[in-house]
Design a protein around this motif. Structure first.
Motif, PDB file in Angstrom:
ATOM      1  N   PRO A 238       0.774  -1.335  -0.391  1.00 25.64           N
ATOM      2  CA  PRO A 238       0.288   0.087   0.078  1.00 25.64           C
ATOM      3  C   PRO A 238       0.872   1.130  -0.115  1.00 25.64           C
ATOM      4  O   PRO A 238       0.258   2.403  -0.481  1.00 25.64           O
ATOM      5  CB  PRO A 238      -0.886   0.126   1.093  1.00 25.64           C
TER       6      PRO A 238
ATOM      7  N   GLU B 238       3.287   3.986  -7.473  1.00 28.67           N
ATOM      8  CA  GLU B 238       3.049   3.354  -9.039  1.00 28.67           C
ATOM      9  C   GLU B 238       3.260   4.145 -10.167  1.00 28.67           C
ATOM     10  O   GLU B 238       4.057   4.741 -10.004  1.00 28.67           O
ATOM     11  CB  GLU B 238       1.305   3.700  -8.977  1.00 28.67           C
TER      12      GLU B 238
ATOM     13  N   ASP C 154      -0.065  11.404 -17.712  1.00 29.93           N
ATOM     14  CA  ASP C 154      -1.358  11.172 -16.150  1.00 29.93           C
ATOM     15  C   ASP C 154      -0.872  13.129 -16.289  1.00 29.93           C
ATOM     16  O   ASP C 154       0.339  13.412 -16.365  1.00 29.93           O
ATOM     17  CB  ASP C 154      -0.246  10.629 -15.118  1.00 29.93           C
TER      18      ASP C 154
ATOM     19  N   GLN D  86       4.192  11.558  -5.349  1.00 28.59           N
ATOM     20  CA  GLN D  86       3.040  10.639  -5.762  1.00 28.59           C
ATOM     21  C   GLN D  86       2.741  11.363  -3.746  1.00 28.59           C
ATOM     22  O   GLN D  86       4.023  10.933  -2.593  1.00 28.59           O
ATOM     23  CB  GLN D  86       3.546   9.372  -5.768  1.00 28.59           C
TER      24      GLN D  86
ATOM     25  N   ILE E 118       0.699   8.555  -1.025  1.00 27.86           N
ATOM     26  CA  ILE E 118      -0.588   8.105  -0.821  1.00 27.86           C
ATOM     27  C   ILE E 118      -1.479   7.810   0.740  1.00 27.86           C
ATOM     28  O   ILE E 118      -0.643   8.355   1.413  1.00 27.86           O
ATOM     29  CB  ILE E 118       0.497   6.756  -0.661  1.00 27.86           C
ATOM     30  N   ASN E 119      -2.791   7.775   0.717  1.00 25.55           N
ATOM     31  CA  ASN E 119      -3.414   8.316   1.333  1.00 25.55           C
ATOM     32  C   ASN E 119      -3.558   6.414   2.538  1.00 25.55           C
ATOM     33  O   ASN E 119      -3.917   5.386   1.327  1.00 25.55           O
ATOM     34  CB  ASN E 119      -4.683   7.738   0.431  1.00 25.55           C
TER      35      ASN E 119
ATOM     36  N   ASN F  88      -6.721   3.905   2.704  1.00 28.19           N
ATOM     37  CA  ASN F  88      -7.206   4.279   1.667  1.00 28.19           C
ATOM     38  C   ASN F  88      -6.525   3.237   0.699  1.00 28.19           C
ATOM     39  O   ASN F  88      -6.547   2.261  -0.379  1.00 28.19           O
ATOM     40  CB  ASN F  88      -8.792   4.129   1.011  1.00 28.19           C
ATOM     41  N   GLY F  89      -5.060   3.750   0.583  1.00 24.47           N
ATOM     42  CA  GLY F  89      -3.788   3.244  -0.486  1.00 24.47           C
ATOM     43  C   GLY F  89      -4.010   3.863  -1.523  1.00 24.47           C
ATOM     44  O   GLY F  89      -3.230   3.832  -2.347  1.00 24.47           O
ATOM     45  N   LYS F  90      -4.926   4.976  -1.814  1.00 22.65           N
ATOM     46  CA  LYS F  90      -5.643   5.590  -3.396  1.00 22.65           C
ATOM     47  C   LYS F  90      -3.917   6.782  -3.619  1.00 22.65           C
ATOM     48  O   LYS F  90      -3.308   7.004  -2.450  1.00 22.65           O
ATOM     49  CB  LYS F  90      -6.366   6.191  -3.288  1.00 22.65           C
ATOM     50  N   ASN F  91      -3.804   6.360  -4.647  1.00 30.79           N
ATOM     51  CA  ASN F  91      -2.781   7.450  -4.823  1.00 30.79           C
ATOM     52  C   ASN F  91      -2.588   8.172  -5.555  1.00 30.79           C
ATOM     53  O   ASN F  91      -3.533   8.325  -6.570  1.00 30.79           O
ATOM     54  CB  ASN F  91      -1.481   6.483  -5.759  1.00 30.79           C
ATOM     55  N   TYR F  92      -2.486   9.532  -5.593  1.00 30.20           N
ATOM     56  CA  TYR F  92      -2.050  10.680  -6.603  1.00 30.20           C
ATOM     57  C   TYR F  92      -0.921  11.461  -6.619  1.00 30.20           C
ATOM     58  O   TYR F  92       0.537  11.424  -6.131  1.00 30.20           O
ATOM     59  CB  TYR F  92      -2.909  12.230  -5.095  1.00 30.20           C
ATOM     60  N   LYS F  93      -0.836  11.952  -7.818  1.00 30.30           N
ATOM     61  CA  LYS F  93      -0.053  12.058  -9.048  1.00 30.30           C
ATOM     62  C   LYS F  93       0.092  14.130  -8.744  1.00 30.30           C
ATOM     63  O   LYS F  93      -0.749  14.243  -9.176  1.00 30.30           O
ATOM     64  CB  LYS F  93       0.112  11.360 -10.167  1.00 30.30           C
TER      65      LYS F  93
END
Length: 160
Positions: free
Chosen positions: A28, A32, A39, A56, A58-59, A62-67
């Motif tokens: 997690p 990515e 992107d 990047q 990472i939350n 919840n593991g969500k990735n923001y770039k």
């Protein structure tokens, strides 16, 4: 019949190995893959193309990735969106000399790098890769610098 049983057994074993390898758990906190020149930065919506100045986030919940196309955009995004989990977030940034992903909180930052959003903050894995005499910032100082630069820009815009 033995030949059929052997082929059947091998087919089942092959199918099971493919099926189980698909269940491998993803780390997690891992970066990515960025699809360079496709992107887009979450904050400014520019295409991410500079392989030595991307970030990047990472939350951890919840593991969500923001770039992001620039570490400055990540810092401002935390503030503008009032991200409550920012202190727990895993933040990755590319080393401006190697392009390798490094922990943004452990990185050293110079202030003279040409970056996509012109914050000038280049991340380095080691302080030895920043030439002697150049200003060097840690993560917290870098965040404060971004906020200072942005505030200065906004004050100038307001006065016009």
């Amino acid at each position: 019949m033995k030949k059929f049983s052997l082929i059947f057994f091998l087919a089942i074993a092959l199918f099971a190995s493919f099926f189980l390898s698909g269940c491998e758990e993803k780390d997690p906190n891992a970066v990515e893959k960025i699809h360079w020149d496709r992107d887009m930065c979450v904050r400014c919506v520019m295409v991410i193309s500079d392989r030595k100045n991307a970030a990047q986030v990472i939350n951890p919940e919840n593991g969500k990735n923001y770039k992001f196309d620039d570490i400055g955009c990540a810092v401002l995004w935390f503030e503008e969106e009032k991200i409550e989990w920012k202190d727990k977030a895993k933040i990755w940034v590319t080393d401006c000399t190697t392009g390798n992903w490094i922990d943004a909180r452990k990185a050293f930052y110079n202030t003279v790098t040409l970056t996509p959003m012109a914050y000038g903050l280049g991340a380095h894995e080691s302080n030895n890769s920043i030439p002697a005499g150049e200003e060097m910032l840690n993560y917290e100082q870098m965040c404060q610098r971004v906020l200072f630069i942005e505030n200065k820009k906004n004050v100038k815009s307001f006065k016009k």
